[in-house]
Design a protein around this motif. Structure first.
Motif, PDB file in Angstrom:
ATOM      1  N   GLY A  24      54.223   1.034  49.777  1.00 55.15           N
ATOM      2  CA  GLY A  24      55.516   0.359  49.961  1.00 55.15           C
ATOM      3  C   GLY A  24      55.853  -0.674  48.913  1.00 55.15           C
ATOM      4  N   GLY A  25      55.186  -0.626  47.774  1.00 53.81           N
ATOM      5  CA  GLY A  25      55.489  -1.612  46.744  1.00 53.81           C
ATOM      6  C   GLY A  25      56.722  -1.225  45.934  1.00 53.81           C
ATOM      7  N   ASP A  26      57.473  -2.236  45.518  1.00 57.08           N
ATOM      8  CA  ASP A  26      58.657  -1.975  44.677  1.00 57.08           C
ATOM      9  C   ASP A  26      58.380  -2.459  43.273  1.00 57.08           C
ATOM     10  N   LEU A  27      58.764  -1.651  42.303  1.00 56.09           N
ATOM     11  CA  LEU A  27      58.572  -2.057  40.907  1.00 56.09           C
ATOM     12  C   LEU A  27      59.463  -3.251  40.616  1.00 56.09           C
ATOM     13  N   HIS A  28      58.859  -4.302  40.101  1.00 52.94           N
ATOM     14  CA  HIS A  28      59.604  -5.543  39.895  1.00 52.94           C
ATOM     15  C   HIS A  28      59.945  -5.771  38.435  1.00 52.94           C
ATOM     16  N   GLY A  29      59.051  -5.308  37.568  1.00 60.12           N
ATOM     17  CA  GLY A  29      59.296  -5.539  36.149  1.00 60.12           C
ATOM     18  C   GLY A  29      58.017  -5.334  35.371  1.00 60.12           C
ATOM     19  N   THR A  30      57.980  -5.884  34.183  1.00 63.61           N
ATOM     20  CA  THR A  30      56.781  -5.754  33.361  1.00 63.61           C
ATOM     21  C   THR A  30      56.170  -7.130  33.173  1.00 63.61           C
ATOM     22  N   PHE A  31      54.892  -7.100  32.750  1.00 60.01           N
ATOM     23  CA  PHE A  31      54.257  -8.383  32.470  1.00 60.01           C
ATOM     24  C   PHE A  31      53.340  -8.191  31.282  1.00 60.01           C
ATOM     25  N   ILE A  32      53.009  -9.282  30.632  1.00 59.03           N
ATOM     26  CA  ILE A  32      52.073  -9.215  29.513  1.00 59.03           C
ATOM     27  C   ILE A  32      51.232 -10.481  29.502  1.00 59.03           C
ATOM     28  N   VAL A  33      49.942 -10.279  29.356  1.00 63.35           N
ATOM     29  CA  VAL A  33      49.000 -11.398  29.256  1.00 63.35           C
ATOM     30  C   VAL A  33      48.235 -11.195  27.961  1.00 63.35           C
ATOM     31  N   ASP A  34      48.079 -12.247  27.181  1.00 60.31           N
ATOM     32  CA  ASP A  34      47.252 -12.070  25.990  1.00 60.31           C
ATOM     33  C   ASP A  34      46.242 -13.196  25.890  1.00 60.31           C
ATOM     34  N   VAL A  35      45.073 -12.815  25.394  1.00 58.73           N
ATOM     35  CA  VAL A  35      43.934 -13.721  25.296  1.00 58.73           C
ATOM     36  C   VAL A  35      43.476 -13.719  23.846  1.00 58.73           C
ATOM     37  N   THR A  36      43.594 -14.852  23.197  1.00 57.93           N
ATOM     38  CA  THR A  36      43.249 -14.906  21.759  1.00 57.93           C
ATOM     39  C   THR A  36      42.159 -15.937  21.550  1.00 57.93           C
ATOM     40  N   PRO A  37      40.998 -15.536  21.028  1.00 64.14           N
ATOM     41  CA  PRO A  37      39.986 -16.546  20.731  1.00 64.14           C
ATOM     42  C   PRO A  37      40.274 -17.212  19.389  1.00 64.14           C
ATOM     43  N   PHE A  38      39.930 -18.507  19.334  1.00 64.71           N
ATOM     44  CA  PHE A  38      40.081 -19.268  18.110  1.00 64.71           C
ATOM     45  C   PHE A  38      38.700 -19.752  17.718  1.00 64.71           C
ATOM     46  N   ASN A  39      38.257 -19.425  16.524  1.00 66.68           N
ATOM     47  CA  ASN A  39      36.909 -19.812  16.108  1.00 66.68           C
ATOM     48  C   ASN A  39      36.962 -20.758  14.931  1.00 66.68           C
ATOM     49  N   PRO A  40      35.934 -21.593  14.780  1.00 63.57           N
ATOM     50  CA  PRO A  40      35.901 -22.411  13.563  1.00 63.57           C
ATOM     51  C   PRO A  40      35.653 -21.516  12.350  1.00 63.57           C
ATOM     52  N   ALA A  99      41.369 -10.042  15.555  1.00 64.87           N
ATOM     53  CA  ALA A  99      40.658  -8.805  15.881  1.00 64.87           C
ATOM     54  C   ALA A  99      40.140  -8.856  17.307  1.00 64.87           C
ATOM     55  N   GLY A 100      39.850 -10.079  17.771  1.00 69.66           N
ATOM     56  CA  GLY A 100      39.312 -10.192  19.126  1.00 69.66           C
ATOM     57  C   GLY A 100      40.374 -10.406  20.174  1.00 69.66           C
ATOM     58  N   LYS A 101      41.645 -10.274  19.801  1.00 70.52           N
ATOM     59  CA  LYS A 101      42.719 -10.572  20.752  1.00 70.52           C
ATOM     60  C   LYS A 101      42.860  -9.418  21.727  1.00 70.52           C
ATOM     61  N   ILE A 102      42.962  -9.777  22.972  1.00 70.95           N
ATOM     62  CA  ILE A 102      43.111  -8.741  24.004  1.00 70.95           C
ATOM     63  C   ILE A 102      44.457  -8.931  24.682  1.00 70.95           C
ATOM     64  N   GLU A 103      45.197  -7.828  24.802  1.00 77.83           N
ATOM     65  CA  GLU A 103      46.501  -7.895  25.476  1.00 77.83           C
ATOM     66  C   GLU A 103      46.471  -6.999  26.693  1.00 77.83           C
ATOM     67  N   ILE A 104      47.072  -7.508  27.763  1.00 75.86           N
ATOM     68  CA  ILE A 104      47.139  -6.711  28.988  1.00 75.86           C
ATOM     69  C   ILE A 104      48.620  -6.531  29.298  1.00 75.86           C
ATOM     70  N   ILE A 105      49.078  -5.308  29.177  1.00 73.35           N
ATOM     71  CA  ILE A 105      50.501  -5.015  29.376  1.00 73.35           C
ATOM     72  C   ILE A 105      50.632  -4.031  30.510  1.00 73.35           C
ATOM     73  N   GLY A 106      51.576  -4.293  31.396  1.00 75.88           N
ATOM     74  CA  GLY A 106      51.759  -3.332  32.472  1.00 75.88           C
ATOM     75  C   GLY A 106      52.945  -3.687  33.333  1.00 75.88           C
ATOM     76  N   ASN A 107      52.929  -3.147  34.559  1.00 77.01           N
ATOM     77  CA  ASN A 107      54.038  -3.343  35.490  1.00 77.01           C
ATOM     78  C   ASN A 107      53.623  -4.265  36.614  1.00 77.01           C
ATOM     79  N   GLU A 108      54.632  -4.893  37.206  1.00 75.78           N
ATOM     80  CA  GLU A 108      54.324  -5.684  38.384  1.00 75.78           C
ATOM     81  C   GLU A 108      55.103  -5.128  39.575  1.00 75.78           C
ATOM     82  N   TYR A 109      54.404  -5.100  40.692  1.00 81.24           N
ATOM     83  CA  TYR A 109      54.974  -4.570  41.926  1.00 81.24           C
ATOM     84  C   TYR A 109      55.030  -5.672  42.961  1.00 81.24           C
TER      85      TYR A 109
END
Lengths: 198, 667
Positions: A24-40, A99-109
């Motif tokens: 019974g979930g309704d598609l609400h939209g999209t979302f994106i989360v990104d995680v970027t490490p910063f190193n010395p 190079a170590g950046k991770i992105e999570i892209i998808g839909n939200e319900y």
């Protein structure tokens, strides 16, 4: 803004979406989360690395966590997006590890107005690393209030991932507020795990 | 002891022997050519063996051997001197250091004492020289000059001249002298004027000038005036923040040349822009759109009443106006023109509401059949009273909103630490750091509503308030028992509250605190609709229908009547009160309309009385024999008999109830 549980799913994003639509979930939209490490610039043990994250749920905010051994010891901060611009000026101390950046892209319900479930595919560069599911219960921001209900929910919907609880569920005993930073800490843990996976 | 070309050995006056020697005049001088070590022997192979010179310790040892220690210390004293009583030391003669002696002997200064003295003096001199140098270096008390430096006298620089006090005094004196000259001239002129009685051309010009400047100063208290080159102009614009002195809104100021027959005109002549040379009024009213008012909503195109515009032929009349009036009217025209334009633009943006604009009239849909009408009227630019049309309250509210809008800063001012100019409200300042999600940001982003929207709210509320007061008036007029009084508890622009109080004359003593729940009810009026609320919290929505409001009030009256009946039957002064068998405020009649009812039984249990209060109609009263045994009763014996209400004895409901209860008390 409610209590959130983020975990890695062992099935494809599409199958999770189909599962949600069936209950019974309704598609609400999209979302994106990104995680970027910063190193010395030169790897050293004195200067720890920092991780900068963004979440489309909080469009004007940037999250910065310096991961140490435990949750309580890691310095964490929420700032506005100007932080990214400041970081570019600090390139002598911290360099973005794209190079170590991770992105999570998808839909939200959205499920019956109270639950918001986000299903996304985690990619590092061009390689797909896994599928991440985020479950948010909007009405409550107190973990101990809705911990059991969330475990039940995950059990009834997925029947698989309810055993491994996120750290914040385990360590919180008093009625403390849940913040966006706790969600990002969970994402950080998952991203670290995904990076190690091939 | 230092090795040098001359080795001098002064004699140290340590021992007693040496003091007793005769004073010698000279000094032993041993001159040696160099400081070779003395040769002890020369070996047969030519090697010279040197006599090593004494080291310091050797020398001290040699001298120590010369000292007769036993004489100094004494044979009796123990080795350790520290345990010796200091008193005993006095017995010794001439102890080396610090000993008190009866015989005071002046210490011999020695052959080098004068040298030492001169050296000491020169050392002192050097010290003081050093001090002087350090003082001159670090402070400004003295300046060191070399011997060859010429002593220059410092010429006064222009700066020093101007800051010099002497020059300032000179200037002040000069300025005062100028002032004295001016005052002298003024004095002379005044004397001349008083003797001539002011008819010279000079004096007239002077008078005009002063009058002009006085009036200009008066004008500057209200209007913005600026001098550009030789021209003086003023500004008609009304904005507080924003551009000023915009070309379409400036007026010129010039001096009118007075001739003898224009005594009552002001000396300042203003030229107002031609398109603002008319008086305006913006009338707001609520009109009903029905068949009869068809043509009255808009203006008749042939009607010239409110359509004055400036013509060249009127220029003479305009010139005769006093600037106080003409500027005020011109600014008002500008303001109303801008406001009307803004309102029309806002009306076009409101897609859900129909609006029509024609001939300076804006009609916009309010609710149901009602329209809100804005009309911009123009009148000739002359003195005279203008009749205010439309709803005066709404006109005033509109004016207040316009001024409030002008005074609101939509851009936050810059603070001490320079912050960017922003439209965002303060509540959104920490949206990044607070981790707000999109829903929270939207909630906090309060946007200002346009004047038209606020006017619509205020106007619809006003229409509803008029309607409710109408209904309240009718209700209180027609009801005899209970008597209804109404008053306003709260009157606002978009919400109001009215309270209705019901009483029964002569029977107030029966109304205790219990019945106050039923004797009071309220009407809440918002800009959308009316809601009638009872004191125990039951709300009856009446939307915008006056009939429904009336119905709700009458229903509340019926509930009150039920309470009255029950109260009266209980609190009767009669010895035998009546018993309430059942009462239902939510009962319905056969048609399904609300009809509260109550059933009483007399003490003798012979009669039952049923009261049914229909909304908006006369109450119905039924009587029957009391049913003692439900099972053995015969229906035909216990039929309800209706009594004719109007023929019951008594003028009001309470009196009728009273009379009826008396009659049926024992029967």
């Amino acid at each position: 803004m409610g209590v959130t549980w983020v975990f890695e799913a062992e099935q494809t994003a599409k199958s999770v979406e189909r599962l949600l639509e069936s209950i019974g979930g309704d598609l609400h939209g999209t979302f994106i989360v990104d995680v970027t490490p910063f190193n010395p610039p030169t790897p050293s043990s004195d200067y720890p690395s920092n991780v900068v994250m963004h979440h489309s749920k909080c469009p004007q905010s940037t999250f910065s966590i310096c991961p140490k051994d435990t949750f309580k010891k890691s310095p964490k901060a929420v700032c506005d997006r100007g932080f990214d611009l400041i970081l570019s000026k600090l390139s002598s101390g911290l360099i973005a590890d794209n190079a170590g950046k991770i992105e999570i892209i998808g839909n939200e319900y959205s499920l019956y107005k109270d639950w918001m479930i986000r299903v996304g595919t985690a990619t590092q560069g061009t390689t797909v690393k896994g599928v991440v599911v985020e479950i948010e219960y909007d009405p409550s921001i107190i973990v101990i209030q809705c911990k059991d209900m969330m475990i039940e929910f995950v059990k009834s919907v997925f029947n698989k991932y309810h055993e491994t609880l996120p750290e914040i569920f385990k360590i919180t005993e008093k009625p403390e507020s849940y913040t966006a930073l706790d969600t990002m800490w969970q994402y950080l843990g998952i991203a670290t795990k995904l990076r190690k996976k091939t | 002891m230092e090795d040098g070309d001359e080795v001098v050995e002064p004699i140290e006056p340590e021992s007693e022997d040496i003091v007793n020697l005769t004073k010698r005049l000279g000094v032993d001088l041993v001159l040696e050519s160099n400081d070779d070590w003395k040769i002890q022997e020369i070996g047969f192979d030519g090697v010279e063996r040197y006599l090593q010179p004494e080291t310091f310790t050797d020398h001290v040892g040699k001298l120590a051997r010369k000292v007769e220690w036993t004489k100094l210390v004494g044979t009796k004293s123990p080795y350790e001197n520290s345990k010796v009583d200091p008193e005993d030391e006095l017995d010794d003669e001439n102890v080396a250091k610090g000993g008190l002696n009866e015989e005071l002997v002046t210490p011999e200064a020695g052959p080098w004492s004068s040298v030492a003295k001169y050296l000491h003096e020169s050392l002192n001199q050097l010290n003081s020289l050093l001090d002087v140098i350090s003082v001159t270096k670090s402070t400004d008390y003295m300046k060191a000059l070399t011997v060859l430096d010429p002593i220059t006298v410092q010429e006064p620089t222009p700066e020093t001249i101007s800051t010099n006090r002497g020059t300032q005094w000179i200037w002040k004196r000069r300025a005062l002298q100028e002032a004295v000259q001016v005052l002298d001239m003024a004095q002379k002129q005044r004397q001349r004027a008083s003797s001539n009685l002011g008819l010279s051309a000079d004096y007239m010009a002077h008078l005009q000038r002063t009058k002009f400047f006085e009036e200009l100063r008066e004008m500057r208290e209200i209007w913005r005036v600026r001098k550009v080159g030789d021209y003086i102009c003023g500004d008609l614009s009304y904005h507080i923040f924003g551009w000023k002195y915009d070309t379409p809104a400036i007026f010129d100021i010039s001096r009118r040349s007075l001739s003898n027959n224009m005594e009552n005109l002001s000396i300042i002549e203003v030229s107002v822009p031609k398109d603002l040379a008319r008086r305006s009024m913006l009338a707001v009213s609520i009109v009903q759109d029905d068949i009869q008012s068809g043509n009255g909503l808009f203006r008749d195109p042939k009607d010239k009443k409110y359509t004055y515009s400036y013509r060249e032929s009127d220029s003479e009349k305009v010139k005769l106006l006093h600037w106080k009036d003409s500027l005020k009217w011109a600014q008002n025209t500008l303001l109303l023109r801008d406001v009307f334009k803004t309102i029309c633009t806002d009306a076009i943006k409101l897609r859900n509401r129909l609006s029509i604009i024609r001939d300076n009239v804006l009609l916009i849909h309010l609710f149901d059949d009602y329209l809100l009408r804005f009309e911009l009227q123009w009148f000739p630019f002359q003195t005279g009273e203008i009749k205010e049309e439309g709803d005066i309250y709404l006109n005033r509210v509109l004016r207040e909103m316009i001024i409030g809008f002008e005074c609101t800063k939509f851009i936050r001012p810059q603070f001490f630490c320079s912050m960017p100019v922003t439209h965002l409200p303060e509540a959104l300042d920490l949206r990044g750091c607070g981790g707000f999600n999109t829903a929270q940001i939207e909630e906090r982003a309060v946007r200002s509503r346009s004047i038209l929207q606020r006017m619509l709210d205020v106007a619809s509320h006003r229409a509803l308030v008029t309607m409710v007061s109408d209904v309240a008036e009718r209700v209180s007029r027609i009801s005899l028992d209970p008597t209804v009084q109404y008053r306003w508890l709260n009157c606002g622009r978009t919400t109001s509250r009215m309270m209705f109080n019901m009483t029964s004359k002569d029977f107030e003593m029966y109304i205790g605190t219990i019945s106050s729940v039923r004797s009071v009810f309220f009407a809440n009026i918002s800009s959308d609709g009316v809601e009638v609320e009872t004191k125990d919290g039951i709300k009856m929505k009446c939307q915008r229908d006056p009939a429904r409001v009336m119905y709700a009030c009458q229903y509340a009256m019926c509930c009150y009547s039920v309470t009255m009946v029950s109260t009266m039957s209980r609190n009767n002064n009669w010895v035998t009160p009546f018993q309430t068998m059942c009462a239902n405020v939510f009962a319905l009649d056969e048609r399904g309309n609300p009809a509260p009812n109550i059933v009483l039984c007399n003490q003798a249990a012979t009669r039952s009385i049923l009261f049914v209060f229909h909304v908006g109609m006369e109450p119905e009263v039924f009587v029957r024999r009391f049913i003692v045994n439900e099972e053995t009763m015969k229906p035909e014996e216990h039929e309800w008999k209706k009594l004719c209400y109007s023929r019951l004895h008594g003028a009001t409901l309470c009196r009728k109830i009273d009379a009826l209860l008396v009659f049926l008390r024992d029967h």
